[in-house]
Scaffold this active site. Sequence first.
Site, PDB file in Angstrom:
ATOM      1  N   TRP A 130       0.364  -0.812  -0.320  1.00  0.00           N
ATOM      2  CA  TRP A 130      -0.013  -0.004  -0.582  1.00  0.00           C
ATOM      3  C   TRP A 130       1.471   1.346  -0.157  1.00  0.00           C
ATOM      4  CZ3 TRP A 130      -2.003   3.011   4.866  1.00  0.00           C
ATOM      5  CH2 TRP A 130      -2.799   3.715   4.616  1.00  0.00           C
ATOM      6  N   ASP A 211      -1.836  -6.960   8.522  1.00  0.00           N
ATOM      7  CA  ASP A 211      -3.193  -5.529   7.874  1.00  0.00           C
ATOM      8  C   ASP A 211      -4.073  -6.303   7.333  1.00  0.00           C
ATOM      9  OD1 ASP A 211      -4.046  -2.892   7.182  1.00  0.00           O
ATOM     10  OD2 ASP A 211      -1.933  -2.223   5.943  1.00  0.00           O
ATOM     11  N   LYS A 246     -14.000  -0.118   5.117  1.00  0.00           N
ATOM     12  CA  LYS A 246     -14.578  -0.996   3.579  1.00  0.00           C
ATOM     13  C   LYS A 246     -15.766  -1.836   3.721  1.00  0.00           C
ATOM     14  CE  LYS A 246     -10.594   0.863   2.566  1.00  0.00           C
ATOM     15  NZ  LYS A 246      -9.966   0.822   2.032  1.00  0.00           N
TER      16      LYS A 246
HETATM   17  C1  LMR Z   1      -6.757   2.828  -1.021  1.00  0.00           C
HETATM   18  O1  LMR Z   1      -5.363   1.704  -0.413  1.00  0.00           O
HETATM   19  O2  LMR Z   1      -7.255   2.629  -1.971  1.00  0.00           O
HETATM   20  C2  LMR Z   1      -7.583   2.665   0.511  1.00  0.00           C
HETATM   21  O3  LMR Z   1      -6.873   2.076   1.462  1.00  0.00           O
HETATM   22  C3  LMR Z   1      -7.525   3.991   0.619  1.00  0.00           C
HETATM   23  C4  LMR Z   1      -5.949   4.723   1.568  1.00  0.00           C
HETATM   24  O4  LMR Z   1      -6.722   5.749   1.811  1.00  0.00           O
HETATM   25  O5  LMR Z   1      -5.822   5.293   0.546  1.00  0.00           O
END
Ligand code: LMR
Length: 403
Positions: A130, A211, A246
Amino acid sequence: MFDKIEMAPADPILGLSEAFKADPNPEKINLGVGVYKDANGATPILACVKAAEERLAKEETTKGYLPIDGDGRYGAHVQKLLFGEGSEIILSGRAATSHTPGGTGALRVAGDFIKANLPGAKLWVSDPTWANHAAVFGAAGVEVKKYAYYDAASSGLNFEGMIESLKTIDAGDVVLLHGCCHNPTGVDPTLQQWTQIAAVVAEQGGIPLVDFAYQGFAEGVLEDSVGLHEVANANKELIVCSSFSKNFGLYNERVGALTIVAKDADEAKKVQSQVKVTIRRNYSNPPCHGGAIVRTVLDDEGLSKQWLDELAAMRDRINGMRTSLTRELDSRGVKLNPAGNGFIAGQRGMFSFSGLTKEQVGVLKAEHSIYIVGSGRINVAGITENNIARLCDAIAAVTQAAV
Ligand code: LMR
């Protein structure tokens, strides 16, 4: 003094939402941020959430502060969802849960906790991960390293590479694993692979940090926790950062949780006392409303069932769109992987790591008003019957131009 301050770069994910909003093209498509959309392109409030809010409006008697780590009844529900009712972890009191502002809040508190209490521990994240992980832990002062994860050639998991990297971590290092619906790739380990991953982290003396932001989006609430259970079976100590953004659609209520599992109940109490010190310094105590919604739904058998049905409907729609995306790309002769587009159906959760390059993503945005994260991550939940043809025409145009 402020005249020396430079403009910060836009956030790689939330910055896209800002650019999308400013785009005047009526045909624009936002497949950036991980937010669920229904067949009409709307992000509705779940009916179970509306019902809980009505109840809360009638029954709530105070807006007084919550405890530093939130409402204990909320924490108990979080633990049941993570570990299953009656699990040894819950019965022995080895887990302590804090209600945090979203899953990101949980990650930041975990980062501060690691920095203050596990000196020298490095944090290992998957390559890729992420877009915000390195920033959150880096801001907490934790050194971030990468382990191998994604295999671009197969659009799948580089399992051997992953295990090899995990064998290089030092004792006391923290390993961040995505509980399910890996963000950004949508590529998850199998159950057998989870068992091996959990064992290697334990053998190395590492601390897993799971996570878990998408529980229920791959196969189901229970089914999606099997990886976490393998990790918890092999490792007595672990950290879990979870989110209801989510699976309850409570994005703007910021409802998440940090759960730390210790060797025994006594250690869990000491750990929690330190977590509370961290929270107090950060935001003092959590916002109430979102957590109260989750607790109200999960306290009630009927509302819980309704929630599971609504979650299943979101999951089914996304999976349907995966099939449609594959079909529409195939019909235009687009191959996002030389072996074909079959990999899209195998990816789980909201995202598909499409294989589109940064340049192609740039052209999609500039020339077609289609917003995708720079890594090529597509939010499949943003695809609808109304926009899929335009999307696939544009992908066909940019991929053919690049050849
Ligand atoms: C994403 O990866 O799009 C979501 O987890 C929202 C974010 O805060 O980035």
